[in-house]
Design a protein around this motif. Structure first.
Motif, mmCIF file in Angstrom:
data_model
loop_
_atom_site.group_PDB
_atom_site.id
_atom_site.type_symbol
_atom_site.label_atom_id
_atom_site.label_comp_id
_atom_site.label_asym_id
_atom_site.label_seq_id
_atom_site.Cartn_x
_atom_site.Cartn_y
_atom_site.Cartn_z
ATOM 1 N N ALA A 186 0.816 -1.213 0.000
ATOM 2 C CA ALA A 186 0.000 0.000 0.000
ATOM 3 C C ALA A 186 0.852 1.266 0.000
ATOM 4 N N GLU A 187 2.016 1.230 0.643
ATOM 5 C CA GLU A 187 2.845 2.436 0.757
ATOM 6 C C GLU A 187 3.810 2.641 -0.409
ATOM 7 N N ASP A 188 3.884 1.707 -1.344
ATOM 8 C CA ASP A 188 4.880 1.802 -2.416
ATOM 9 C C ASP A 188 4.513 2.791 -3.521
ATOM 10 N N LEU A 189 3.234 3.054 -3.686
ATOM 11 C CA LEU A 189 2.768 3.998 -4.698
ATOM 12 C C LEU A 189 1.963 5.087 -3.999
ATOM 13 N N ALA A 190 2.074 6.307 -4.510
ATOM 14 C CA ALA A 190 1.415 7.429 -3.841
ATOM 15 C C ALA A 190 0.947 8.449 -4.871
ATOM 16 N N PRO A 191 0.037 9.331 -4.466
ATOM 17 C CA PRO A 191 -0.348 10.419 -5.356
ATOM 18 C C PRO A 191 0.899 11.184 -5.810
ATOM 19 N N GLY A 192 0.914 11.541 -7.069
ATOM 20 C CA GLY A 192 2.069 12.218 -7.643
ATOM 21 C C GLY A 192 2.992 11.282 -8.398
ATOM 22 N N ASP A 193 2.963 9.993 -8.071
ATOM 23 C CA ASP A 193 3.760 9.025 -8.828
ATOM 24 C C ASP A 193 3.155 8.846 -10.218
ATOM 25 N N ARG A 194 4.037 8.726 -11.206
ATOM 26 C CA ARG A 194 3.642 8.373 -12.576
ATOM 27 C C ARG A 194 4.286 7.028 -12.863
ATOM 28 N N VAL A 195 3.461 6.017 -13.042
ATOM 29 C CA VAL A 195 3.916 4.631 -13.029
ATOM 30 C C VAL A 195 3.873 4.006 -14.415
ATOM 31 N N MET A 196 5.005 3.407 -14.791
ATOM 32 C CA MET A 196 5.124 2.658 -16.042
ATOM 33 C C MET A 196 5.049 1.182 -15.713
ATOM 34 N N VAL A 197 4.139 0.460 -16.342
ATOM 35 C CA VAL A 197 3.986 -0.983 -16.147
ATOM 36 C C VAL A 197 4.825 -1.698 -17.201
ATOM 37 N N ILE A 198 5.673 -2.618 -16.734
ATOM 38 C CA ILE A 198 6.548 -3.384 -17.621
ATOM 39 C C ILE A 198 6.231 -4.871 -17.468
ATOM 40 N N ASP A 199 6.097 -5.564 -18.596
ATOM 41 C CA ASP A 199 5.905 -7.007 -18.574
ATOM 42 C C ASP A 199 6.483 -7.597 -19.853
ATOM 43 N N ASP A 200 6.560 -8.917 -19.878
ATOM 44 C CA ASP A 200 7.110 -9.572 -21.060
ATOM 45 C C ASP A 200 6.089 -9.716 -22.169
ATOM 46 N N VAL A 201 4.851 -10.086 -21.819
ATOM 47 C CA VAL A 201 3.846 -10.414 -22.836
ATOM 48 C C VAL A 201 2.507 -9.769 -22.505
ATOM 49 N N LEU A 202 1.875 -9.218 -23.517
ATOM 50 C CA LEU A 202 0.475 -8.847 -23.418
ATOM 51 C C LEU A 202 -0.295 -9.941 -24.136
ATOM 52 N N ALA A 203 -1.047 -10.705 -23.359
ATOM 53 C CA ALA A 203 -1.856 -11.785 -23.927
ATOM 54 C C ALA A 203 -3.320 -11.326 -23.927
ATOM 55 N N THR A 204 -4.071 -11.696 -22.918
ATOM 56 C CA THR A 204 -5.483 -11.310 -22.865
ATOM 57 C C THR A 204 -5.698 -9.958 -22.200
ATOM 58 N N GLY A 205 -4.693 -9.443 -21.487
ATOM 59 C CA GLY A 205 -4.783 -8.120 -20.877
ATOM 60 C C GLY A 205 -5.317 -8.091 -19.457
ATOM 61 N N GLY A 206 -5.703 -9.239 -18.914
ATOM 62 C CA GLY A 206 -6.309 -9.273 -17.581
ATOM 63 C C GLY A 206 -5.380 -8.813 -16.471
ATOM 64 N N THR A 207 -4.160 -9.315 -16.449
ATOM 65 C CA THR A 207 -3.222 -8.943 -15.401
ATOM 66 C C THR A 207 -2.834 -7.473 -15.529
ATOM 67 N N ALA A 208 -2.609 -7.023 -16.748
ATOM 68 C CA ALA A 208 -2.262 -5.612 -16.965
ATOM 69 C C ALA A 208 -3.400 -4.701 -16.515
#
Length: 179
Positions: A110-132
């Motif tokens: 809960a404390e790792d992300l906060a208002p003001g953070d701009r977050v880039m999600v990185i993964d190996d594969v986009l398959a069905t998109g559910g996890t993303a």
């Protein structure tokens, strides 16, 4: 196709009938074992993260950890793991999502992300998109903003991009290779 894309694609091995008959698994371990290809991949993803104005990188379990951590270091950003439920100690934010048969949960401290953070999600594969999609919901629930999503490869025939469009809410999605 660019020379970088050709290099990356040449290091992805097809494994027929894994994990079940009829599936062709895309194995990235040859790419990870090649320092030139792995360096090129992390460089491109780091450049995208900086270009999109990210302040933190989120890596999705498990191969997103392998890619996201060196991307964060290379871009000079913090790294936050998004884990399967029950793997993180302390207070977490959880998000459920549907699988083909059943559902699953992911979580982040809960404390790792906060208002003001701009977050880039990185993964190996986009398959069905559910996890993303679930990770984007977690990011927004923390008060942070989504800078974008970047993946090594997109399995276009599974239509994950279309399914993820609403969750992206205008944030960019970059796939280095579409298969």
């Amino acid at each position: 196709m660019t020379p970088a894309q050709e290099l990356l694609l040449s290091r992805i091995r097809d494994v027929p009938d894994y994990p079940k008959p009829g599936v062709v698994f895309k194995d990235i371990t040859p790419l990870l074992a090649d320092p030139v290809a792995f360096g090129a991949l992390t460089g491109v993803l780091a450049d995208l993260s900086v270009r999109f104005g990210a302040t933190k990188i989120v890596g999705l379990e498990a191969r997103g950890f392998i890619l996201g951590a060196p991307v964060a270091v290379r871009a000079g950003l913090g790294f936050i793991p998004v884990r399967k439920a029950g793997k993180l100690p302390g207070a977490t934010l959880k998000q459920s999502y549907d699988l083909e048969y059943g559902s699953a949960e992911i979580e982040v401290h809960a404390e790792d992300l906060a208002p003001g953070d701009r977050v880039m999600v990185i993964d190996d594969v986009l398959a069905t998109g559910g996890t993303a999609a679930a990770s984007l919901e977690l990011i927004r629930r923390s008060g942070a903003q989504v800078a974008g999503v970047a993946v090594l490869m997109e399995l276009g025939f599974l239509e994950g991009r279309r399914k993820l469009a609403q969750a992206l809410d205008g944030a960019p999605l970059e796939a280095l290779i579409t298969i």
